[in-house]
Write an enzyme that holds these catalytic residues in place. Structure first.
Site, short mmCIF file in Angstrom:
data_model
loop_
_atom_site.label_atom_id
_atom_site.label_comp_id
_atom_site.label_asym_id
_atom_site.label_seq_id
_atom_site.Cartn_x
_atom_site.Cartn_y
_atom_site.Cartn_z
CG ASP A 213 45.66 32.32 27.51
OD1 ASP A 213 45.99 32.83 26.43
OD2 ASP A 213 46.23 32.58 28.58
CG HIS B 15 34.85 28.00 32.68
ND1 HIS B 15 36.09 27.45 32.95
CD2 HIS B 15 34.19 27.07 31.95
CE1 HIS B 15 36.18 26.26 32.39
NE2 HIS B 15 35.05 26.01 31.77
CD GLU C 87 49.12 34.40 27.29
OE1 GLU C 87 49.40 33.42 28.04
OE2 GLU C 87 47.97 34.62 26.87
#
Length: 517
Positions: free
Chosen positions: A156, A94, A267
């Protein structure tokens, strides 16, 4: 398994076969004796040449699937015999800008460590020993479902490896309270660039411990981490509230992260003031039976809106009226637009896996596997209002075809002994531009996204903003020196101690094998 790598690509070799090859004139590696496997076929090296960002493609010589930390150490020690060979640890692929790639080098597939990626939970002492190649999603399932415990700080998206996020920081909506994931580990097993397997902590080999945390893979490969745990809640009240004014949005966000009584998760994000299903109002409601009523927006609303996203943990045994009372008390201090409030109750597991549902939808539409030129920046509180005016309200007023996260963090929750570079001041903001391209993007679309990222960074530089890239990658030593600032000397000293031949993490473009340390 006995194998030997050579300074050329040998595509015809079978992945599972034992390779006994003659060393080339360059004398790179010979007689690499590992319990795992080595793969220098096109499928493995082709996969390791790509990452989630999809911008760079750098092919390695071979991919190692280690059986454990001892294999990782053997690979690095063998690489030290070469003047050019480099080693990169790859988690779940990623990275955004080729950080886990190694041109003509060795990529170590950390997910393949099997039993050594196990998750051992100590319920009494409230911690889990976790393999560096384990996914945070698996940590969640093992700890929560198996023991009723959970790590304190998350990301997240949870299909990331433990070693990967700890090598950067690991940030989400819990970081204002517990710090990033790097602040919630107490012990690491690390294989350094010297090929030494070492246990380190605050009290044992502490210089290595803090070097590796946020160290971008430059000092060692994390093969195990001891992660602090706490009792896991049963349920979450997930809430979104909308603002038209940035100063009110930031005031409330900063109030929540600095108050003793607050939500468990804070957030926020910026959205276009439009009906675009991805970038605009339709992205705010949390359930299909909720709708965004435009009549509640002030007449003078600008091109973008701001959404504060919070969550409160609670138990199945808590009285619903008590939960409601706490929520109303916390929201009662905020100045969001009345009636533009959305909330749902869901299990703690489903809340933490919320981005997994986004991934499933993105895969179904074909956009998950397209390039993602994401940009992640830490911006100081001093400059975030100007950043909003120039970047959010102008450059990005139509959105980025994905989330534009922005929310405050507390510097005091980050250990300044770690290798992470941060802006000055107690409060700074994460700005994460999580771009998605179309299912079959034209090259021009990707180039435009990359160019816009560069425009934003140049805007920050031209305006003298105090900012740092998160998940950074630069092309020159000058840029890296600017990034680390007064931490650069310490960073170089750590490199000379733990990876003096600059074997590790070449994709970051910080040091090269012939760099004089």
């Amino acid at each position: 398994m006995l194998a030997c790598l050579v300074e050329r690509f040998v595509a015809e070799n079978d992945t599972d076969s034992i390779a006994e090859l003659e060393i080339t004139d360059d004398g790179v590696l010979k007689d690499l004796d590992i319990e795992g496997s080595i793969d220098y076929g096109t499928n493995a090296t082709g996969l390791a040449a790509k990452d989630f960002g999809g911008i760079y493609a750098v092919k390695p010589l071979a991919v190692i699937r280690p059986a454990g930390a001892d294999d990782v150490a053997r690979v690095i020690r063998q690489a030290l015999h070469s003047p050019t060979l480099t080693v990169a640890a790859r988690g779940n692929g990623h990275s955004i800008n080729g950080q886990a790639m190694a041109h003509n080098g060795i990529v170590i597939d950390m997910k393949s460590m099997g039993y050594n990626n196990r998750i051992d939970v100590n319920v009494t002492s409230m911690y889990a020993d976790v393999g560096g190649g384990a996914l945070w999603a698996d940590v969640l399932k093992r700890c929560v479902l198996g023991c009723g415990l959970a790590p304190k700080s998350w990301t997240d998206y949870l299909d990331l490896t433990v070693g990967g996020t700890l090598s950067n920081a690991g940030v989400s909506g819990q970081a204002f309270r517990y710090g990033p994931q790097t602040s919630t580990v107490t012990e690491l097993e690390v294989v350094t660039g010297n090929g030494e397997k070492t246990i380190c902590s605050n009290s044992q080999n502490s210089e290595l411990f803090y070097s590796v945390l946020g160290g971008l893979g430059q000092f060692g490969i994390i093969t195990r981490a001891r992660v602090l745990l706490q009792p896991a809640p049963d349920m979450v009240r997930w809430i979104r509230v909308v603002y038209s004014e940035f100063d009110e949005f930031t005031r409330d966000a900063e109030l929540l992260i600095t108050s003793k009584e607050s939500f468990n998760y804070v957030e926020g994000y910026v959205l276009a003031n439009s009906d675009d299903p991805i970038n605009g109002w339709p992205s705010v409601p949390l359930a299909s039976n909720q709708s965004f009523d435009l009549s509640h927006l002030p007449n003078n609303t600008g091109p973008v809106l701001y959404c504060l996203e919070v969550a409160l943990h609670y138990s199945n045994h808590d009285d619903p009226s008590t939960v409601n009372m706490v929520v109303e008390k916390l929201l009662g201090r905020l100045r969001y637009i009345e009636h533009l409030r959305f909330e749902i109750d869901l299990s703690y597991m489903n809340f933490l896996l919320r981005v997994k549902h986004v991934e499933q939808a993105a895969r179904a539409s074909g956009i998950w596997d397209t390039p993602h030129p994401w940009l992640n920046i830490f911006v100081s509180k001093r400059d975030i209002a100007a950043f909003n005016q120039i970047v959010f309200q102008n450059i990005l007023k139509h959105g980025v075809n994905g989330p534009m996260l922005t929310y405050p963090l507390l510097r005091s929750k980050w250990d300044n002994r770690s290798s992470v570079a941060l802006p000055q001041g107690e409060i700074f903001y994460l700005v994460a531009l999580l771009r998605f391209s179309h299912a079959h993007p034209q090259e021009s679309e990707i180039k435009q996204m990359v160019a816009q990222n560069q425009e934003i960074l140049q805007t920050c530089i031209n305006n003298g903003f105090d900012f740092k890239l998160y998940l950074p990658r630069y092309e020159s030593t000058v840029e890296w020196k600017t990034h680390f600032g007064d931490q650069w000397v310490r960073f170089v000293e750590r490199k000379s101690q733990f990876d003096p031949k600059a074997v590790l993490a070449p994709g970051q473009k910080i040091f090269t094998r012939n760099h004089q340390l």
